[in-house]
Design a protein around this motif. Structure first.
Motif, PDB file in Angstrom:
ATOM      1  N   LEU A 330     -13.875 104.000 137.975  1.00 32.12           N
ATOM      2  CA  LEU A 330     -14.817 105.138 137.692  1.00 32.12           C
ATOM      3  C   LEU A 330     -14.911 105.332 136.212  1.00 32.12           C
ATOM      4  N   GLU A 331     -15.895 105.104 135.567  1.00 27.28           N
ATOM      5  CA  GLU A 331     -15.928 105.681 134.019  1.00 27.28           C
ATOM      6  C   GLU A 331     -16.771 106.718 134.029  1.00 27.28           C
ATOM      7  N   LEU A 332     -15.912 107.982 133.754  1.00 26.19           N
ATOM      8  CA  LEU A 332     -16.903 109.403 133.302  1.00 26.19           C
ATOM      9  C   LEU A 332     -17.580 109.172 132.011  1.00 26.19           C
ATOM     10  N   ALA A 396     -22.827 108.314 140.789  1.00 23.53           N
ATOM     11  CA  ALA A 396     -22.639 107.177 139.926  1.00 23.53           C
ATOM     12  C   ALA A 396     -23.356 105.975 140.092  1.00 23.53           C
ATOM     13  N   PHE A 397     -23.530 105.351 139.062  1.00 24.05           N
ATOM     14  CA  PHE A 397     -24.269 103.952 139.296  1.00 24.05           C
ATOM     15  C   PHE A 397     -23.433 102.710 139.094  1.00 24.05           C
ATOM     16  N   TRP A 398     -23.788 101.625 139.793  1.00 23.83           N
ATOM     17  CA  TRP A 398     -23.052 100.302 139.554  1.00 23.83           C
ATOM     18  C   TRP A 398     -23.420  99.717 138.182  1.00 23.83           C
ATOM     19  N   LYS A 399     -22.430  99.710 137.104  1.00 26.87           N
ATOM     20  CA  LYS A 399     -22.813  99.106 135.733  1.00 26.87           C
ATOM     21  C   LYS A 399     -22.050  97.754 135.741  1.00 26.87           C
ATOM     22  N   SER A 400     -23.037  96.748 135.756  1.00 25.99           N
ATOM     23  CA  SER A 400     -22.395  95.387 135.562  1.00 25.99           C
ATOM     24  C   SER A 400     -21.777  95.081 134.255  1.00 25.99           C
ATOM     25  N   GLY A 406     -18.321  94.541 137.412  1.00 28.84           N
ATOM     26  CA  GLY A 406     -18.824  95.853 137.185  1.00 28.84           C
ATOM     27  C   GLY A 406     -17.634  97.006 137.297  1.00 28.84           C
ATOM     28  N   HIS A 407     -18.290  98.307 137.336  1.00 30.52           N
ATOM     29  CA  HIS A 407     -17.460  99.404 137.459  1.00 30.52           C
ATOM     30  C   HIS A 407     -18.554 100.523 137.758  1.00 30.52           C
ATOM     31  N   TRP A 408     -18.105 101.785 138.228  1.00 33.00           N
ATOM     32  CA  TRP A 408     -19.052 102.696 138.517  1.00 33.00           C
ATOM     33  C   TRP A 408     -19.130 103.692 137.132  1.00 33.00           C
ATOM     34  N   ASN A 409     -20.409 104.256 136.850  1.00 28.10           N
ATOM     35  CA  ASN A 409     -20.447 104.650 135.580  1.00 28.10           C
ATOM     36  C   ASN A 409     -21.299 106.003 136.077  1.00 28.10           C
ATOM     37  N   THR A 410     -21.110 106.949 135.255  1.00 24.10           N
ATOM     38  CA  THR A 410     -22.069 108.245 135.278  1.00 24.10           C
ATOM     39  C   THR A 410     -22.784 108.691 134.217  1.00 24.10           C
ATOM     40  N   THR A 411     -23.017 107.738 133.244  1.00 26.38           N
ATOM     41  CA  THR A 411     -23.970 108.165 131.947  1.00 26.38           C
ATOM     42  C   THR A 411     -25.297 108.144 132.704  1.00 26.38           C
ATOM     43  N   GLY A 412     -26.111 108.919 132.182  1.00 24.32           N
ATOM     44  CA  GLY A 412     -27.627 109.290 132.496  1.00 24.32           C
ATOM     45  C   GLY A 412     -27.745 109.703 134.014  1.00 24.32           C
TER      46      GLY A 412
END
Ligand SMILES: *[C@@H]1O[C@H](CO)[C@@H](O)[C@H](O)[C@H]1NC(C)=O
Ligand SMILES: *[C@@H]1O[C@H](CO)[C@@H](O)[C@H](O)[C@H]1NC(C)=O
Ligand SMILES: *[C@@H]1O[C@H](CO)[C@@H](O)[C@H](O)[C@H]1NC(C)=O
Ligand SMILES: *[C@@H]1O[C@H](CO)[C@@H](O)[C@H](O)[C@H]1NC(C)=O
Ligand SMILES: *[C@@H]1O[C@H](CO)[C@@H](O)[C@H](O)[C@H]1NC(C)=O
Ligand SMILES: *[C@@H]1O[C@H](CO)[C@@H](O)[C@H](O)[C@H]1NC(C)=O
Ligand SMILES: *[C@@H]1O[C@H](CO)[C@@H](O)[C@H](O)[C@H]1NC(C)=O
Length: 730
Positions: A330-332, A396-400, A406-412
């Protein structure tokens, strides 16, 4: 000749009459100007008036013979004729009329009208008005003043045609091609693709609904556990998940266009839910979704920019997908990190999480959803969970990534609020979303400082101990050997801890595994040496002072061999449990931490038993008739020292049980302080409190100061002077 006389008379008579008439006429017209120009009539002898619809320069009535009557342009910009909407004003010679714009006609069927109040212009429906003009694969769409042909539902453009032209021609839609992700070997995945091929072959646009339902069921079956997907390594699982999500999105978006109705909801037996909305037109905000997820968005966002197909919106909520995406990182985003830093007063080093909601795949006709004009709001349902300290719900969204994973990302994406059983999120782009319960790893700067300073102090003390045990001759013996190795183990362990406990990269690499293994070994060895101390004491007291206890060989075998054996076995069974994403220590999953705690607890209990026995024997010996008081007192001191040491090391690791999963800062602080003080306490216990060592220290001190300040030390005590010769001999 009489006839001729008559004729002349008659002629004169006629002339006379004509003259009279002419005179009368000229009398009459004498008050009407005879010069009035075209489109005008005279008013009196000097003025003319223009006919209606005409005017002269000086107005309706004019007296200037040079003026003309010109047509008034009623439709001109300055005049007050208004025909109304969808109508045009037409000026004519001396008049005007209104007529409907092209593509419109009056409700009455009449062609013209004169006044806005009579305007009933309406769009002509070319589609019903004309004979069928569109190809039978399309439907006619009336447009302003014209018509266009657009593909029927379930039909797509034939190559070479454009949609919404007059000559548009379409062909039946097909199931988009879907190929297996490369490089993933799995029987269940192959079976899934076999089913997809069958669905694809048998696809008929009219049966799109059945196809969608079958597809969802097949995905459910693919993700049903247990399956051979469980055996895939994490990167492969994430690769597969990324592929599955993006391809599902593409296929569902296409198939949705063939759906007959305006909306569609399906819930599979395994609780996967699909909500679709398909509409030709719309505006303003629209809500779609069902029990697992709801979405509120602007129609304009959903509509593809240039596409003129019906607009499609859809959400697929799958709980099964959780398994596949659970162990990604998970990338914050920096903004969240900054907020958390303010909140917890310490930098965020990372976050662990648990997936709470289903994985929600969101798709629209608009495929350009990286940056939306207006954010989309979601409400994701999930089981209620109250965040603990340093925890929070995260959208969070799944960012490929470019490697296919991919990983989980919270940007935006922002978490807007939570209610009982759902979380509201807002995102400025679209993808696959989920609500995660994140546990933030926040570095406590105070704790970090205490650890660093404390460990440094501890290392200095341990080094002093080691030097003392090596150099002070009067205390040499097997107990000192035990102390020496105990201190060496703690020294090496603490040094490795200080240098390498933190795993910066997040990925567990060889370095981290090695550090974890070495720490495991060093601290186990320290405990083994402590157990040897207990054994030594036992031999000393219980076996009536036989002098030598265990041979050196046994000491080394137990002190260094046993921990080696334990680490070797642990590494052989589960080497992947060495190293964690944040700390290079044992991963406590499936009880792996017990490979450390088990031996530790055993040794602590073992020593405790020995000490109880020793103390009991000692009291017995003190009550003997003629006790050897000197030896007994020595034994008592040794026992007290050993008990204190056991207490120190043992209790530290009781707190250490909770380390690396620190929900309580009191425990974390206690552990840290105790760990750091270990070296210091050992130094006090074995060096400062030991009389022989103290004497030796005094000698060293004198030797150092004596060399430098010989003049001053000559006047110091006799004792010091007495010792000097022996020292200069060293
Ligand atoms: C003719 O009519 C105009 C306008 O009505 C008027 O100004 C003018 O005096 C009239 N002329 C005569 C001779 O009556
Ligand atoms: C148009 O009709 C309205 C009301 O019916 C009337 O008041 C107006 O004078 C008319 N305008 C013209 C130019 O005939
Ligand atoms: C369209 O017309 C062709 C013949 O011109 C016919 O073969 C075809 O079945 C029709 N298609 C549809 C969808 O009505
Ligand atoms: C369809 O009509 C447009 C003009 O309306 C024309 O440019 C285009 O070439 C036509 N397409 C085909 C395939 O006939
Ligand atoms: C993913 O994490 C869960 C829970 O932490 C664990 O039970 C599971 O074994 C992990 N799966 C993989 C493939 O590592
Ligand atoms: C997270 O997503 C944003 C937006 O797509 C991207 O700019 C950023 O690089 C991503 N962060 C990571 C760590 O991949
Ligand atoms: C939360 O749940 C409780 C009981 O489960 C219910 O009484 C309450 O109305 C719910 N509140 C909201 C905001 O849904």
């Amino acid at each position: 000749m009489g006839g001729t006389g008559h004729s002349v008379f008659f002629l004169l008579y006629v002339l006379c009459v004509l003259w009279t008439l002419f005179e009368a006429e000229s009398q009459k017209t004498s008050d009407c100007a005879r010069w009035c120009p075209l489109n005008s009539r005279c008013v009196n002898a000097t003025a003319c008036r223009c006919s209606p619809g005409f005017t002269s320069l000086s107005g309706d009535i004019f007296t200037n013979r040079l003026e003309n009557c010109d047509d008034i342009n009623e439709c001109g910009p300055r005049l007050a004729v208004s025909c109304g909407k969808f109508a045009d004003c037409q000026n004519t010679e001396g008049s005007y009329h209104c007529e409907c714009s092209p593509g419109y006609q009056l409700a009455s069927g009449a062609k013209t009208f004169r006044n806005e109040s009579e305007n009933t212009c309406q769009d002509v429906d070319e589609c019903s008005f004309r004979p069928p003009v569109c190809h039978n694969s399309t439907v006619c769409v009336n447009t302003v003043g014209s018509y266009r042909c657009r593909c029927r539902r379930g039909w797509e453009l034939k190559p070479g045609f454009q949609n919404k032209q007059m000559n548009t021609t379409c062909q039946e839609m097909s199931f988009p091609a879907w190929t297996e992700p490369p490089g993933i070997k799995s029987q269940s995945l192959s079976n899934f693709f076999k089913k997809v091929q069958v669905l694809r072959r048998d696809f008929k646009p009219a049966l799109a609904q059945d196809t969608i339902q079958n597809l969802i069921t097949s995905v459910d079956e693919l993700l049903e556990v247990p399956s051979d997907l469980d055996a895939l390594a994490l990167p492969e699982r994430h690769k597969m998940a990324t592929h599955l999500l993006s391809e599902l999105e593409r296929v569902l978006r296409t198939l949705a266009k063939a759906m007959p109705g305006a909306s569609f909801t399906y819930r599979s037996p395994l609780n996967t839910e699909l909500s679709l909305m398909i509409q030709e037109q719309g505006d303003g905000y629209t809500t779609i979704g069902q029990s697992h997820a709801r979405m509120l968005l602007d129609w304009a966002v959903a509509t593809a920019a240039r596409d003129s197909d019906p607009t499609v919106m859809g959400i697929l909520s799958s709980w099964k997908m959780q398994e596949l995406l659970a162990n990604a990182s998970l990338e914050l985003d920096p903004e969240t990190k900054a907020k958390l830093k303010d909140l917890h007063q310490g930098p965020v080093r990372g976050a662990q999480y648990k997936l709470l909601s289903a994985v929600n795949l969101v798709f629209l006709s608009n495929t350009n959803t990286e940056h939306l004009d207006s954010p989309v709001t979601f409400a994701f349902s999930h089981p209620m969970e109250t965040p603990g300290p340093r925890q929070g719900l995260v959208c969070a969204f799944w960012k490929s990534d470019d490697r296919g994973g991919g990983h989980w990302n919270t940007t935006g994406c922002w978490t807007r609020g939570t209610s009982n059983d759902s979380t509201t999120c807002q995102c400025s782009h679209l993808s696959s979303f989920a609500v995660l319960m994140a546990h933030y790893d926040i570095e406590d700067p105070k704790l970090a400082l205490i650890t660093k300073v404390g460990l440094a102090l501890s290392l200095v003390c341990l080094l002093l101990c080691i030097l003392t045990f090596l150099l002070v001759r009067p205390i040499q013996g097997s107990r000192t050997t035990v102390h020496l190795h105990l201190c060496i183990c703690l020294f090496v362990g603490s040094a490795i801890f200080l240098a390498g406990i933190e795993n910066e990269g997040g990925q567990v690499g060889l370095r981290c595994r090695l550090v974890a293994g070495l720490l495991h070994y060093c601290f186990l060895a320290a405990f083994c040496w402590m157990s040897l101390e207990g054994l030594e004491l036992y031999f000393l007291v219980v076996r009536v002072f036989p002098g030598q206890g265990l041979s050196k060989c046994w000491l080394y075998l137990i002190g260094y061999g046993v921990p080696l054996l334990i680490v070797a076995i642990s590494a052989a069974v589960r080497h992947e449990r060495y190293g964690r994403s944040l700390y290079c220590w044992l991963d406590p999953k499936d009880g792996f931490l017990w490979s450390f705690l088990g031996p530790v607890i055993f040794i602590v209990l073992f020593n405790a038993v020995i000490f109880v026995t020793t103390v009991w024997k000692l009291t017995q010996k003190f009550s003997e008739i003629n006790p050897d008081m000197k030896k007994l007192k020595k034994a008592r001191v040794l026992t007290i020292t050993a008990v204190a040491q056991l207490f120190l090391l043992g209790s530290t690791w009781v707190f250490g049980l909770f380390l690396f999963n620190p929900h309580s800062w009191v425990l974390s602080y206690t552990f840290t302080v105790l760990t750091c003080l270990q070296g210091f306490f050992l130094f006090i216990l074995h060096c400062l409190l030991n009389k022989k060592v103290r004497e030796e220290y005094r000698k060293w001190a004198d030797w150092v100061t004596g060399n430098r300040y010989s003049e001053f030390t000559t006047s110091s005590s006799n004792q010091t002077q007495a010792h000097r010769p022996s020292e200069s001999g060293m």
